[in-house]
Design a protein around this motif. Structure first.
Motif, PDB file in Angstrom:
ATOM      1  N   GLY A 101     -28.915  28.318  -7.577  1.00 14.16           N
ATOM      2  CA  GLY A 101     -28.833  27.028  -7.725  1.00 14.16           C
ATOM      3  C   GLY A 101     -30.263  26.213  -8.108  1.00 14.16           C
ATOM      4  O   GLY A 101     -30.160  25.413  -9.126  1.00 14.16           O
ATOM      5  N   LEU A 102     -31.213  27.097  -7.302  1.00 15.20           N
ATOM      6  CA  LEU A 102     -32.449  26.647  -7.784  1.00 15.20           C
ATOM      7  C   LEU A 102     -32.891  27.054  -9.021  1.00 15.20           C
ATOM      8  O   LEU A 102     -33.750  26.331  -9.959  1.00 15.20           O
ATOM      9  CB  LEU A 102     -33.214  26.800  -6.606  1.00 15.20           C
ATOM     10  N   LYS A 103     -32.564  28.397  -9.205  1.00 14.17           N
ATOM     11  CA  LYS A 103     -32.910  29.004 -10.552  1.00 14.17           C
ATOM     12  C   LYS A 103     -32.449  28.238 -11.691  1.00 14.17           C
ATOM     13  O   LYS A 103     -33.178  27.966 -12.608  1.00 14.17           O
ATOM     14  CB  LYS A 103     -32.351  30.307 -10.355  1.00 14.17           C
ATOM     15  N   THR A 111     -29.357  25.290  -0.219  1.00 15.87           N
ATOM     16  CA  THR A 111     -30.685  25.346  -0.912  1.00 15.87           C
ATOM     17  C   THR A 111     -30.697  23.972  -1.998  1.00 15.87           C
ATOM     18  O   THR A 111     -32.210  23.719  -1.952  1.00 15.87           O
ATOM     19  CB  THR A 111     -30.678  26.455  -1.802  1.00 15.87           C
ATOM     20  N   VAL A 112     -29.847  23.453  -2.487  1.00 15.84           N
ATOM     21  CA  VAL A 112     -30.046  22.554  -3.324  1.00 15.84           C
ATOM     22  C   VAL A 112     -30.244  20.981  -2.811  1.00 15.84           C
ATOM     23  O   VAL A 112     -29.989  20.260  -3.451  1.00 15.84           O
ATOM     24  CB  VAL A 112     -28.984  22.497  -4.520  1.00 15.84           C
ATOM     25  N   LEU A 155     -30.288  37.339  -1.946  1.00 11.44           N
ATOM     26  CA  LEU A 155     -31.483  36.466  -2.260  1.00 11.44           C
ATOM     27  C   LEU A 155     -31.171  35.785  -3.753  1.00 11.44           C
ATOM     28  O   LEU A 155     -31.484  34.542  -3.693  1.00 11.44           O
ATOM     29  CB  LEU A 155     -32.755  37.256  -2.443  1.00 11.44           C
ATOM     30  N   GLY A 156     -30.854  36.785  -4.775  1.00 11.76           N
ATOM     31  CA  GLY A 156     -30.459  36.259  -6.104  1.00 11.76           C
ATOM     32  C   GLY A 156     -29.365  35.152  -6.071  1.00 11.76           C
ATOM     33  O   GLY A 156     -29.338  34.073  -6.867  1.00 11.76           O
ATOM     34  N   ASN A 157     -28.398  35.622  -5.237  1.00 15.03           N
ATOM     35  CA  ASN A 157     -27.233  34.420  -5.186  1.00 15.03           C
ATOM     36  C   ASN A 157     -27.733  33.240  -4.343  1.00 15.03           C
ATOM     37  O   ASN A 157     -27.263  32.235  -4.946  1.00 15.03           O
ATOM     38  CB  ASN A 157     -26.017  35.157  -4.623  1.00 15.03           C
ATOM     39  N   GLU A 161     -41.068  29.326  -5.152  1.00 17.12           N
ATOM     40  CA  GLU A 161     -40.440  28.331  -4.275  1.00 17.12           C
ATOM     41  C   GLU A 161     -39.008  28.840  -4.046  1.00 17.12           C
ATOM     42  O   GLU A 161     -38.480  28.500  -3.057  1.00 17.12           O
ATOM     43  CB  GLU A 161     -40.663  26.993  -5.262  1.00 17.12           C
ATOM     44  N   ILE A 162     -38.263  29.273  -5.068  1.00 16.55           N
ATOM     45  CA  ILE A 162     -36.983  29.897  -4.906  1.00 16.55           C
ATOM     46  C   ILE A 162     -36.779  30.609  -3.737  1.00 16.55           C
ATOM     47  O   ILE A 162     -35.752  30.506  -2.773  1.00 16.55           O
ATOM     48  CB  ILE A 162     -36.274  30.478  -6.077  1.00 16.55           C
TER      49      ILE A 162
END
Lengths: 270, 286
Positions: free
Chosen positions: A107-109, A157-158, A101-103, A117-118
């Motif tokens: 890109g959004l973080k 994701t981006v 999840l973190g990985n 939202e992330i």
């Protein structure tokens, strides 16, 4: 502003490379690379090891600065990493200290997207790449194939206009590799985007690409661009078709340096 | 037991009393002890321990009971000291609280400075030599200045603990963040990460092994610094308590006090290691 540009440039290529060259110290890796990539087109780049495929991809991403020529994405020169461009790395490029999840959300973080939202977006793409249930696993707990699924999800994701793939399946076993090739094609047909796919596997290049760019020479440059007029969606039956085998063989001969007449009819030479 | 042996005849080696029922805790403990006893390293350690303790006990009894502690003497005083000696625990608390404060403050500062040094070339060029210089400076040499500033007080102890703990941790963080794999930086870069994301999100976790090594050095130096301050300024604490016990010929008691310091030192390093392994499962799988 974006809408005006979009209508104006509906047919404009997504990527324009003109006379791009790269030196490392005195060594010229490639030069004189001209290439237009259309919107939602998939371009495969093949060539022998050391021909600068990966360096060219890094120039597209802004991780490397070309010493010659210009790289335009959506009409603007690429001077550094850009929001609309995402990359999938050969060795997966996951952070070992982050969960899936973190990985995937990374890109959004770094773009400052709110946490909730992330999580939603990341979750969506984790599901899309078939990693549901493994959100809280760390990379070391995943197989290579699963790690690269996470790498792909992170890039998606981006919502990139341009997806750069640097031999993404190069370190996977043959079966996983084949599986992921078709999954990538499925994902692409649901979320079409412009994709530049660097590989040294000729079959993979032909299966995925609308065109296959063959890079050769020292310093290397584009030797040939081979059209791949195979219908989409492509699936395992595509590989069995005679046309596929013909194109694969043609590209293979080019890469292996087998000289052929220019008028060879197996594929169009651009 | 006989029926079990019958049902598992292949397990009953000649001379073996036979397998004991699996459920019984006594049997489990017996098996564990048996396993330990069969391990050569355990036997070696136990044997060495017995030899050293015997030699120590015999040597002191022969040559000077008044000048040194003995294992049996320590064993005799330890239970009562540990359970009823309020002074012992009071002094322990005073020393350890200051060590913790100093390690915390020094460690936080070291982390910031070290990560910054490893990530910013200019800062490294400007400050690097001073950090190396600090590391090489004997902490005792600084103590007179601290006593001049803070008097013979607990602040002096905290100050010297900070001064001792800072350099090894700063150097650990510095080396670690300088050694952060280019791969990670490239990935961060490709997603357009800002510098603060790189420092906290990448440099810190990627340099964790260096930080752990730095902390090991720092915690040892911090304990030493605290005891040294107590010796030289007579600030209350475990160090001065042990010294008082020694100077009044209560050697066995002094050893108990000193042993607490050693145990704390071991717990600090082992504790940090175990905590990291428990809560950061990726550590060791980087």
């Amino acid at each position: 502003m974006a809408t005006i540009n979009d209508t104006e440039k509906a047919d404009a290529p997504r990527i324009v490379l003109s006379g791009v060259g790269k030196w490392f110290d005195d060594l010229c890796v490639f030069q004189g690379v001209d290439l237009d990539v259309g919107k939602n087109e998939i371009i495969s780049i093949v060539g022998p090891s050391g021909c600068g495929k990966t360096s060219l991809l890094r120039c597209l991403n802004g991780l490397l600065k070309p010493d010659q020529g210009q790289v335009l994405v959506d009409g603007e020169p690429v001077l550094g990493p850009r929001k609309s461009i995402a990359m999938v790395f050969q060795d997966f490029g996951l952070f070992p200290w982050k969960t899936v999840l973190g990985n995937v959300g990374y890109g959004l973080k770094v773009r400052g997207v709110p946490k909730s939202e992330i999580r939603d977006v990341a979750q969506h793409f984790i599901k899309l790449v078939g990693l549901e249930g493994r959100e809280h696993a760390y990379p070391f707990q995943l197989s290579g194939g699963m790690q690269q699924r996470a790498g792909l999800a992170r890039a998606l994701t981006v919502n990139p206009n341009v997806l750069l793939m640097d031999e993404p399946f190069g370190s996977l076993d043959a079966q996983t590799r084949e599986l992921l090739q078709f999954e990538l094609l499925n994902i692409w047909s649901e979320n079409p985007t412009t994709m530049v796919f660097v590989t040294h596997a000729i079959e993979e290049a032909v299966l995925l690409g609308d065109r296959v760019v063959v890079m050769m020479g020292r310093p290397s440059s584009i030797r040939t661009i081979v059209d791949v007029p195979l219908p989409r969606p492509r699936d395992p039956s595509t590989i069995a078709s005679a046309e596929f085998q013909q194109i694969r063989h043609y590209v293979w001969e080019l890469v292996m340096g087998v000289e052929r007449g220019r008028s060879d009819g197996a594929a169009h030479v651009g | 037991m006989a029926d079990l042996t019958d049902t598992h005849p292949d397990r009953a080696a000649p001379g073996d009393p036979g397998p004991t029922p699996r459920s019984s805790p006594e049997a489990k403990a017996a098996r564990a002890i048996g396993r330990m006893w069969r391990s050569k390293s355990v036997r070696t350690r136990l044997g060495t321990f017995v030899v050293i303790m015997t030699a120590w006990q015999a040597g002191v009894m022969m040559f000077g009971r008044d000048y040194m502690a003995t294992p049996l003497g320590i064993l005799a005083v330890a239970p009562e000291m540990l359970t009823t000696d309020a002074q012992l625990w009071n002094n322990t608390r005073m020393t350890l609280v200051d060590v913790a404060i100093g390690l915390g403050l020094g460690g936080a500062a070291a982390l910031l400075v070290g990560i910054a040094l490893g990530q910013a070339k200019t800062l490294e060029a400007a400050l690097g030599p001073y950090i190396n210089g600090l590391y090489a400076t004997p902490m005792l040499a600084i103590l007179p200045i601290f006593t001049l500033w803070f008097g013979f007080s607990e602040q002096t102890r905290i100050a010297l603990v900070i001064f001792s703990a800072f350099p090894p941790l700063a150097i650990g963080a510095w080396d670690g963040s300088r050694a952060v794999s280019k791969r990670y930086l490239e990935i961060a870069d490709s997603f357009g990460a800002q510098r603060r994301h790189v420092w906290l999100g990448i440099a810190v976790p990627a340099s964790l092994p260096y930080l752990v090594a730095g902390f090991r050095l720092a915690s040892g130096r911090a304990l030493t610094a605290a005891v040294v301050v107590e010796f030289l300024t007579a600030v209350d604490g475990l160090g001065i308590y042990a010294m008082t016990l020694t100077t009044t010929f209560r050697h066995d008691e002094a050893v108990v006090a000193i042993a607490i310091l050693s145990i704390v030192g071991v717990l600090l390093t082992v504790g940090v290691q175990k905590t990291i392994e428990k809560f950061l499962p990726w550590y060791g799988n980087m």
